[in-house]
Scaffold this active site. Sequence first.
Site, mmCIF file in Angstrom:
data_model
loop_
_atom_site.group_PDB
_atom_site.id
_atom_site.type_symbol
_atom_site.label_atom_id
_atom_site.label_comp_id
_atom_site.label_asym_id
_atom_site.label_seq_id
_atom_site.Cartn_x
_atom_site.Cartn_y
_atom_site.Cartn_z
ATOM 1 N N HIS A 1 0.839 -1.198 0.000
ATOM 2 C CA HIS A 1 0.000 0.000 0.000
ATOM 3 C C HIS A 1 0.880 1.256 0.000
ATOM 4 O O HIS A 1 2.109 1.173 -0.126
ATOM 5 C CB HIS A 1 -0.989 -0.011 1.182
ATOM 6 C CG HIS A 1 -0.354 -0.117 2.538
ATOM 7 N ND1 HIS A 1 0.512 0.821 3.043
ATOM 8 C CD2 HIS A 1 -0.476 -1.069 3.513
ATOM 9 C CE1 HIS A 1 0.894 0.487 4.262
ATOM 10 N NE2 HIS A 1 0.324 -0.669 4.571
ATOM 11 N N HIS B 1 4.096 1.442 2.308
ATOM 12 C CA HIS B 1 5.274 0.722 1.830
ATOM 13 C C HIS B 1 5.975 1.525 0.727
ATOM 14 O O HIS B 1 7.202 1.657 0.706
ATOM 15 C CB HIS B 1 4.875 -0.646 1.275
ATOM 16 C CG HIS B 1 4.119 -1.517 2.230
ATOM 17 N ND1 HIS B 1 2.854 -1.977 1.963
ATOM 18 C CD2 HIS B 1 4.452 -2.000 3.450
ATOM 19 C CE1 HIS B 1 2.449 -2.726 2.975
ATOM 20 N NE2 HIS B 1 3.389 -2.756 3.890
ATOM 21 N N CYS C 1 1.491 -10.134 19.740
ATOM 22 C CA CYS C 1 0.651 -9.682 18.628
ATOM 23 C C CYS C 1 1.134 -10.355 17.359
ATOM 24 O O CYS C 1 2.276 -10.123 16.922
ATOM 25 C CB CYS C 1 0.709 -8.160 18.474
ATOM 26 S SG CYS C 1 -0.138 -7.560 16.989
ATOM 27 N N CYS D 1 1.927 -7.738 14.528
ATOM 28 C CA CYS D 1 3.241 -7.101 14.636
ATOM 29 C C CYS D 1 4.362 -8.126 14.641
ATOM 30 O O CYS D 1 5.529 -7.763 14.463
ATOM 31 C CB CYS D 1 3.335 -6.288 15.929
ATOM 32 S SG CYS D 1 2.285 -4.833 16.015
ATOM 33 N N CYS E 1 -3.614 -4.976 20.842
ATOM 34 C CA CYS E 1 -2.413 -4.322 20.318
ATOM 35 C C CYS E 1 -2.761 -2.875 19.980
ATOM 36 O O CYS E 1 -3.760 -2.609 19.304
ATOM 37 C CB CYS E 1 -1.924 -5.063 19.076
ATOM 38 S SG CYS E 1 -0.689 -4.154 18.117
ATOM 39 N N HIS F 1 -2.644 -2.487 15.935
ATOM 40 C CA HIS F 1 -3.636 -3.166 15.099
ATOM 41 C C HIS F 1 -5.049 -3.142 15.694
ATOM 42 O O HIS F 1 -6.006 -3.494 15.006
ATOM 43 C CB HIS F 1 -3.216 -4.623 14.858
ATOM 44 C CG HIS F 1 -2.009 -4.758 13.997
ATOM 45 N ND1 HIS F 1 -0.726 -4.825 14.505
ATOM 46 C CD2 HIS F 1 -1.870 -4.820 12.648
ATOM 47 C CE1 HIS F 1 0.134 -4.922 13.518
ATOM 48 N NE2 HIS F 1 -0.524 -4.913 12.380
ATOM 49 N N LYS G 1 -3.383 5.144 11.043
ATOM 50 C CA LYS G 1 -2.242 4.733 10.246
ATOM 51 C C LYS G 1 -2.736 3.937 9.048
ATOM 52 O O LYS G 1 -3.610 3.090 9.166
ATOM 53 C CB LYS G 1 -1.301 3.866 11.082
ATOM 54 C CG LYS G 1 -0.118 3.317 10.291
ATOM 55 C CD LYS G 1 0.582 2.208 11.035
ATOM 56 C CE LYS G 1 1.664 1.574 10.171
ATOM 57 N NZ LYS G 1 2.238 0.360 10.771
ATOM 58 N N LYS H 1 -3.403 -2.342 5.780
ATOM 59 C CA LYS H 1 -4.455 -3.240 5.319
ATOM 60 C C LYS H 1 -5.351 -3.664 6.478
ATOM 61 O O LYS H 1 -6.553 -3.780 6.330
ATOM 62 C CB LYS H 1 -3.836 -4.482 4.656
ATOM 63 C CG LYS H 1 -3.201 -4.187 3.303
ATOM 64 C CD LYS H 1 -4.223 -3.801 2.273
ATOM 65 C CE LYS H 1 -3.579 -3.587 0.908
ATOM 66 N NZ LYS H 1 -4.532 -3.129 -0.100
#
Length: 539
Positions: free
Chosen positions: A31, A34, A140, A143, A163, A166, A314, A317
């Site tokens: 995405h 990255h 997690c 992560c 987490c 996430h 943030k 996905k």
Amino acid sequence: MAATAEHSTTGTSAPAYYVSTPIYYVNDRPHLGHAYTTVAGDVLTRWHRQRGEKVWYLTGTDEHGQKIMRTAEANGVSPQEWCDKLVEEAWKPLWEHLEIANDDFIRTTEERHTARVQEFVQDLYDKGEIYKGGYSGPYCVGCEEFKLPSELLDGATEDEKLCAVHKRPVEWLEEENYFFRLSAYGPKLLEFYAANPGFIQPASARNEVLRFVEQDLKDLSISRSTFNWGVPLPWDEKHVLYVWVDALQNYITAAGYGSDPERFAELWPASVHLVGKDILRFHAVIWPAMLMAAGLPLPKRVVANGWLMVGGEKMSKSNLTGIAPTDLTSHFGVDAYRYYFLRAIPFGTDGSFSWEDFTARYTSELANDFGNLASRVAAMVGKYFGGELPASAAHGDAEQAIADGLRTAVETADQKIGEELDFAGGLAAIFEFVKQVNGYLTEQEPWKVAKDESAEGRARLATILYTAAEALRGTAVLLNPVMPSTAEKLWDSLGAAEGLGALAAQTVATVGDWGRLPAGATVTKGEILFPRLEEKPAS
């Protein structure tokens, strides 16, 4: 394979400027987040190539761990099949699409990586840096990280913990593990940070790491025994290596550690590790401690970029805010994409993407200021001098101001981009110069001067148009690392190759030398650099 730079470093002894991105986890397609880091690394390395330096740029994919295994199982394929599909169909094609000129692409499932990883951890084990123990605590999977209580959020029930990254429940792990003696390296790390204040950047990232290490480090669990998708420990194959310990070593395995001593000596230590701020501790704490334990040099800099945000979250996905880069490049073009994120978001800070801001910058800065300038100059040289660049007849104060402006832009951009990784500041300096050149044309009014057909009038018109074209020559070199296709089109339009050679061969050190563009060059009005945008596609 992504676009590969035509700059080999093997076989020479002088150190190379070595930049790495994180290796990206292939549980899904890439995405914007990255691509943001990867484009930044590409611009940085292209800039150093434009300096005439040897450069080596590494990116790749992280393919082990529990999350990959579960994703593959959910899709009815083996972990290796899943990784192969994602890498070949999504990751490598995107880097090629975005014109990423990486010199290598490392995959953690490759033999050249896994064999060296086993040698590395065996060495630590033999030195007594790794011991066997038991672990229990929150983990997690998203992560791939063990969490401290302070890093968790309350969940829906009294016992559930989430987490913070996430927003998903962590799992409680209890298993026999091997541990790396990370706790022994706290004082050594603090001493290293004090002696190398520029090692962690920006300052906010450095301060975060200092606070973390000052609280006393705990030994790190480096193996898992409840699943088998990973690198087996060479002394106990019932365990696979913790995915992060495996992944971090890509920076040395790709550089020749354990396989090519001459190449490794040339490339290591890395000049810059580019990382997201959420993985800073792995790179600024765990990785340096592992290298210290192995007796290897530490990288020179770890630079953490901020997060790209959508609606205050943030971009990822798992949070459903991931946006495919091709959603934007299909509308704005690749070069505008590369430009926008580095111009709009200061590197190292969080920044919000919006379609409206991208559109505004495209129209104002790229189409109106830059693209229109290139079109106007080429059109006037064609109209008034038959497409042949005239010689400058005189160099007055107005022209000297443009020459000085170019030198200032070069000096500022070189410092900002090449040294400080302040891409936004460097691009701002370049585009201030573009505005200055536009202002020069507005003030000099060559379309009016052209009406004076006397020798003096023709000489003045020649000077104005040469000055503008020469300014564009410098701009093309400065923007080549950021917008390579656009810069190449401009270079061709100016006929610069006739007397100066390839754009890639121009150096930052000489770009500010005024008068390099040869008179008599064939100037052509090519395609519009930044055409008018169509309506925003329906979402």
